[in-house]
Enzyme design. Sequence first.
Site, mmCIF file in Angstrom:
data_model
loop_
_atom_site.group_PDB
_atom_site.id
_atom_site.type_symbol
_atom_site.label_atom_id
_atom_site.label_comp_id
_atom_site.label_asym_id
_atom_site.label_seq_id
_atom_site.Cartn_x
_atom_site.Cartn_y
_atom_site.Cartn_z
ATOM 1 N N GLY A 37 42.398 -48.116 -14.578
ATOM 2 C CA GLY A 37 40.980 -48.344 -14.325
ATOM 3 C C GLY A 37 40.067 -48.190 -15.523
ATOM 4 O O GLY A 37 38.887 -48.550 -15.444
ATOM 5 N N ASP A 38 40.602 -47.681 -16.657
ATOM 6 C CA ASP A 38 39.743 -47.492 -17.834
ATOM 7 C C ASP A 38 40.602 -47.435 -19.096
ATOM 8 O O ASP A 38 40.447 -46.548 -19.927
ATOM 9 C CB ASP A 38 38.926 -46.205 -17.676
ATOM 10 C CG ASP A 38 37.760 -46.122 -18.661
ATOM 11 O OD1 ASP A 38 37.479 -47.120 -19.337
ATOM 12 O OD2 ASP A 38 37.149 -45.036 -18.764
ATOM 13 N N PHE A 39 41.530 -48.402 -19.215
ATOM 14 C CA PHE A 39 42.444 -48.426 -20.358
ATOM 15 C C PHE A 39 41.695 -49.026 -21.546
ATOM 16 O O PHE A 39 41.789 -50.206 -21.843
ATOM 17 C CB PHE A 39 43.686 -49.247 -20.000
ATOM 18 C CG PHE A 39 44.858 -49.044 -20.901
ATOM 19 C CD1 PHE A 39 45.540 -47.839 -20.920
ATOM 20 C CD2 PHE A 39 45.297 -50.064 -21.736
ATOM 21 C CE1 PHE A 39 46.645 -47.652 -21.760
ATOM 22 C CE2 PHE A 39 46.388 -49.899 -22.576
ATOM 23 C CZ PHE A 39 47.073 -48.687 -22.583
#
Length: 373
Positions: A222-224
Amino acid sequence: MEKPVLIKPSLSEAQAVELVERLYGLKVSSVRPMPSYDDQNFHVLVSEGQESGDHSESYVLKVMNSVDSQDANLTEAQTGAMMYLSEKGFPSPTPIPTIDGQIMSLETIDCGEESKIHMVRLLSYLPGTPLAQMPIGPQILYKAGRTLAQMNRVLAEFQHPTRKSLQRQDFLWKLSNTHMLDEYLHALEEGSNRQVVEQIIQQFKEKILPNLSKFRQSLNHGDFSHTNILVQPVRPSSGHCDPARLQQELEISGILDFSDMNNGYYVSDVAISIMYLMLESSDPVSVGGHVLSGFESVIPLGPEERDAVFLLVLCRFSQSLVLARYNILLYPENEEYLLTTARTGWKCLHQLWSLGKGAVEKIWFETAKSHST
């Protein structure tokens, strides 16, 4: 309009020290705040074995926001996923147990005018430099895409008693919830920025929302992003090394911040990563090609998924830029960090928007071919 509720923790450094020493029985030698969005993070150094000298160990103290802190199942599932990935060989943080063997602790913390309840964890500190501070070239972008896909594939096997909590139907940062941005557009001034975002949200409602069933589901990091991917040289450099050679020899040494983890889609995770990795690149438009090539070397996307990537990248730009502006209204003291994306984000978004889907996809797919030749 109702006054928004402030959910970000506001601990002092002294309170952070007290938590670490009381919950974990560690002697803190120094503590410093780390940048964060809704949560509060501290880099903690602790003294080890006084008789052996000044040797110290690093940790990250994570104090979760007051909303997510109410969902112990969510935190447990995210922490379990981090531990699972670590067991499978991925460089993800692992939790340090409290004195009584717990991987997290719910604490009532004095926040000045009132006390609030926050979930607290102490995590291992991983080596490396955020990709945001390094020259970002084709090789590390390919590795990032490949690593993300490998992580997605491994997470498909992740089982946990509280895994259902990762559904997060109303989570604002879930890419499939782009339509929920409508309620936050008031944070943007009237003008070209707002007009573009409104058109992107409309396209999302027409082209993505009715077709979500055509995308394969997966558990998303979700937030790479460029701030959550740590890198280090594959081997210590001997003597001077030019930046191009150094960047080819980088490896991913850390994957941080699993607080946005949710049940989403393969195509969502890769679109999110492309968006963030564009921000620090000297050639932002080509980034998608390198990341896609790495991702598809592990998980090839289907035709509908490939067709959606461009619009989903625009959707993540919109989420990040709108919600940053909204959060500045709530936390003006955190403006510098919240505007990290905005510094180049609007420029990148307008560049993609003006080039258009066909032109950008041509660049991406031709760039992707360069890795297979």
